[in-house]
Design an enzyme around this catalytic site. Structure first.
Site, PDB file in Angstrom:
ATOM      1  N   ASP A  47       2.975  -2.352   8.283  1.00  0.00           N
ATOM      2  CA  ASP A  47       2.037  -2.435   7.165  1.00  0.00           C
ATOM      3  C   ASP A  47       0.905  -1.448   7.391  1.00  0.00           C
ATOM      4  O   ASP A  47       0.650  -1.012   8.516  1.00  0.00           O
ATOM      5  CB  ASP A  47       1.491  -3.861   7.046  1.00  0.00           C
ATOM      6  N   GLY A  48       0.219  -1.118   6.321  1.00  0.00           N
ATOM      7  CA  GLY A  48      -0.934  -0.239   6.398  1.00  0.00           C
ATOM      8  C   GLY A  48      -2.210  -1.018   6.651  1.00  0.00           C
ATOM      9  O   GLY A  48      -2.200  -2.223   6.909  1.00  0.00           O
TER      10      GLY A  48
ATOM     11  N   GLU B  41       0.046 -10.705   3.522  1.00  0.00           N
ATOM     12  CA  GLU B  41       0.112  -9.736   4.616  1.00  0.00           C
ATOM     13  C   GLU B  41      -0.186 -10.395   5.961  1.00  0.00           C
ATOM     14  O   GLU B  41       0.477 -10.119   6.964  1.00  0.00           O
ATOM     15  CB  GLU B  41      -0.876  -8.597   4.352  1.00  0.00           C
TER      16      GLU B  41
ATOM     17  N   LYS C 167      -8.464   6.459   8.022  1.00  0.00           N
ATOM     18  CA  LYS C 167      -8.682   5.008   8.093  1.00  0.00           C
ATOM     19  C   LYS C 167      -9.274   4.557   9.439  1.00  0.00           C
ATOM     20  O   LYS C 167      -9.557   3.372   9.616  1.00  0.00           O
ATOM     21  CB  LYS C 167      -7.359   4.270   7.847  1.00  0.00           C
TER      22      LYS C 167
ATOM     23  N   LYS D 173      -7.933  -5.324   5.825  1.00  0.00           N
ATOM     24  CA  LYS D 173      -6.868  -5.139   4.856  1.00  0.00           C
ATOM     25  C   LYS D 173      -7.240  -5.897   3.584  1.00  0.00           C
ATOM     26  O   LYS D 173      -8.135  -6.728   3.590  1.00  0.00           O
ATOM     27  CB  LYS D 173      -5.529  -5.650   5.401  1.00  0.00           C
ATOM     28  N   GLY D 174      -6.540  -5.583   2.509  1.00  0.00           N
ATOM     29  CA  GLY D 174      -6.766  -6.317   1.277  1.00  0.00           C
ATOM     30  C   GLY D 174      -7.276  -5.484   0.126  1.00  0.00           C
ATOM     31  O   GLY D 174      -7.690  -6.036  -0.897  1.00  0.00           O
ATOM     32  N   GLY D 175      -7.226  -4.145   0.281  1.00  0.00           N
ATOM     33  CA  GLY D 175      -7.615  -3.309  -0.846  1.00  0.00           C
ATOM     34  C   GLY D 175      -6.751  -3.536  -2.064  1.00  0.00           C
ATOM     35  O   GLY D 175      -7.195  -3.365  -3.198  1.00  0.00           O
TER      36      GLY D 175
ATOM     37  N   GLY E 202       0.808  -1.208   0.000  1.00  0.00           N
ATOM     38  CA  GLY E 202       0.000   0.000   0.000  1.00  0.00           C
ATOM     39  C   GLY E 202       0.842   1.258   0.000  1.00  0.00           C
ATOM     40  O   GLY E 202       2.069   1.226   0.120  1.00  0.00           O
ATOM     41  N   SER E 203       0.157   2.397  -0.114  1.00  0.00           N
ATOM     42  CA  SER E 203       0.854   3.668  -0.317  1.00  0.00           C
ATOM     43  C   SER E 203       1.655   4.109   0.903  1.00  0.00           C
ATOM     44  O   SER E 203       2.779   4.614   0.757  1.00  0.00           O
ATOM     45  CB  SER E 203      -0.158   4.752  -0.703  1.00  0.00           C
TER      46      SER E 203
END
Length: 237
Positions: A87-88, A109, A127, A100-102, A31-32
């Site tokens: 992690d995001g 992950e 978020k 999570k999982g977008g 992710g970003s």
């Protein structure tokens, strides 16, 4: 000048990277926001502020970025431990339960998060939610030959499940494991994330879902106060 959301992400990525110490095996998220953290780890390796780091990535995209930055990498099967994973998340509730999982990477992950001695989640303030799944769909990775059956069983659980379609190719999104993704919405959100995580994973044809329960040790939140980006260490409730 970076927009406010980017400033929040940059601030929290830097704060998380400050927890990385020499000699660590490091879980590199997707992710970003995680990408900004990976870039900072690479910069600190180049200038000598960090040494002897080994990365374990959670996605092919992260692997490409880390390799380009010169971060030494190992597979999950090749290491005995992960000292720290960063992690995001797409949503975080007050109990540190996550969706999570977008990016359709939630299987790897979750493997990395479970292996890690410490799992730090980095998000911007957009978020944070009171209840999961009111604003973000729950990803469920399924075998290609079973998606219709799984979809029907998710509907029996009260969920509305749609096959995730690709944006720049014809057909569905295909995960790094070669599977498909169902995005699921439950009316009123998810009131029992732990129970639902187990129930969904017991459906034949499901590989994993995007609920992360009991895994996050710390949540760092990037936010803007008086026009200045800062970081808050979220208190679990």
């Amino acid at each position: 000048m970076a927009d406010l959301q980017t400033q929040m992400k940059q601030a929290v990525a830097l704060a998380a990277t400050d927890q990385v110490k020499n000699g660590m095996v490091l879980g590199l998220g997707s992710g970003s926001t995680a990408a900004l953290m990976i870039q900072e780890v690479g910069a600190r390796l180049r200038d000598g502020r960090l040494t002897d780091i080994v990365g374990v990535t959670t996605s092919f995209q992260g692997e490409v970025l880390a390799a380009e930055l010169g971060i030494p990498l190992q597979s999950l099967n090749a290491i005995d431990r992960i000292d720290l994973a960063i992690d995001g998340a797409d949503e975080v509730d007050p109990a540190f339960e996550l969706i999570k999982g977008g990016g359709a990477c939630h299987v790897q992950e979750k493997l990395v998060a479970r292996r890690a001695e410490r799992f730090v989640v980095v998000v911007d303030s957009t978020k944070l939610v009171e209840r999961l799944n009111l604003g973000f769909l729950l990803p469920v990775e399924v075998l290609a030959g079973a998606w219709r059956q799984v979809q029907a069983e998710l509907q029996q659980l009260g969920g509305s499940a749609e096959l995730r379609m690709a944006q720049r190719k014809a057909g569905p999104v295909v995960t790094d494991q070669g599977n498909l993704v169902l995005d699921v919405s439950f009316a009123g959100g998810i009131n029992d994330p732990a129970g639902l995580e187990t129930t969904i994973n017991n459906i034949p044809g499901v590989l994993e879902n995007g609920l992360f329960v009991g895994l996050a040790d710390q949540v760092l939140v990037g936010e803007i106060n008086d026009g200045v980006a800062g970081v808050r260490d979220l208190v679990k409730s």
